[in-house]
Design a protein around this motif. Structure first.
Motif, PDB file in Angstrom:
ATOM      1  N   GLY A  50      38.184  58.362  44.486  1.00 41.62           N
ATOM      2  CA  GLY A  50      39.304  59.198  44.056  1.00 41.62           C
ATOM      3  C   GLY A  50      38.908  60.462  43.332  1.00 41.62           C
ATOM      4  N   LEU A  51      37.626  60.640  43.057  1.00 43.02           N
ATOM      5  CA  LEU A  51      37.203  61.869  42.384  1.00 43.02           C
ATOM      6  C   LEU A  51      37.219  63.038  43.367  1.00 43.02           C
ATOM      7  CD1 LEU A  51      34.160  60.853  40.174  1.00 43.02           C
ATOM      8  CD2 LEU A  51      36.471  61.392  39.446  1.00 43.02           C
ATOM      9  N   ASN A  52      37.654  64.187  42.885  1.00 42.76           N
ATOM     10  CA  ASN A  52      37.584  65.399  43.687  1.00 42.76           C
ATOM     11  C   ASN A  52      36.156  65.912  43.658  1.00 42.76           C
ATOM     12  OD1 ASN A  52      40.346  65.510  44.321  1.00 42.76           O
ATOM     13  ND2 ASN A  52      40.794  66.413  42.331  1.00 42.76           N
ATOM     14  N   LEU A  53      35.769  66.540  44.739  1.00 39.88           N
ATOM     15  CA  LEU A  53      34.427  67.101  44.825  1.00 39.88           C
ATOM     16  C   LEU A  53      34.347  68.402  44.044  1.00 39.88           C
ATOM     17  CD1 LEU A  53      33.752  66.466  48.585  1.00 39.88           C
ATOM     18  CD2 LEU A  53      33.027  65.097  46.644  1.00 39.88           C
ATOM     19  N   GLY A  54      33.157  68.794  43.731  1.00 40.40           N
ATOM     20  CA  GLY A  54      32.925  70.054  43.051  1.00 40.40           C
ATOM     21  C   GLY A  54      32.714  69.853  41.560  1.00 40.40           C
ATOM     22  N   SER A  55      32.176  70.846  40.931  1.00 46.35           N
ATOM     23  CA  SER A  55      31.909  70.858  39.490  1.00 46.35           C
ATOM     24  C   SER A  55      31.072  69.665  39.045  1.00 46.35           C
ATOM     25  CB  SER A  55      33.217  70.917  38.699  1.00 46.35           C
ATOM     26  OG  SER A  55      33.940  72.075  39.041  1.00 46.35           O
ATOM     27  N   GLY A  56      30.274  69.118  39.916  1.00 47.79           N
ATOM     28  CA  GLY A  56      29.379  68.026  39.557  1.00 47.79           C
ATOM     29  C   GLY A  56      30.061  66.705  39.271  1.00 47.79           C
TER      30      GLY A  56
END
Length: 140
Positions: A50-56
């Motif tokens: 469920g985590l969005n990609l990007g920003s590590g």
């Protein structure tokens, strides 16, 4: 492209800032995604769902769960990250490393793709730092 492949492709991009340049064999971006999908997919799905990609975000998630992430994923992630970093470093340093050879063998050739083609045809360029930079960059 499957959701898993897109997730891991984005995760790979997020991981690229982990290490500085190091001497290692490089891996293609496609192979890196496949390798991470095989070795880290279940860990990402289990701990980072469920985590969005990007920003590590994926990287931070795996680090937060480092004690629970499989040793295979940890090892693969470090290896793939080092390889991709080395490929990116070779791509960015290519112009400076090969400047002498471009002037010597490819004077007047316009366009990076045409210059690479010219350099690849120049046998002497295949030896030394310029040839290694072209190989490490994944351009032959």
């Amino acid at each position: 492209m499957s959701t898993r492949t897109r997730l891991l492709g984005g995760a790979l991009v997020a991981f690229l800032a982990l290490t500085g340049p190091a001497r290692a064999d490089t891996i293609s971006f496609a192979d890196a995604v496949s390798t991470l999908a095989n070795d880290c997919g279940s860990d990402i799905k289990k701990f980072c769902k469920g985590l969005n990609l990007g920003s590590g975000r994926i990287q931070n998630c795996l680090e937060a769960h480092a004690a629970k992430v499989s040793p295979t994923c940890t090892s693969t992630l470090a290896s793939v990250t080092t390889s991709i970093e080395q490929r990116l470093a070779a791509q960015s340093s290519f112009t400076a490393i090969c400047k002498h050879y471009v002037a010597q063998f490819c004077s007047g050739v316009v366009g990076e793709g045409n210059i690479l083609s010219c350099l690849n045809k120049a046998t002497r360029v295949n030896e030394g730092q310029c040839g290694q930079a072209i190989t490490d960059a994944g351009w032959r």
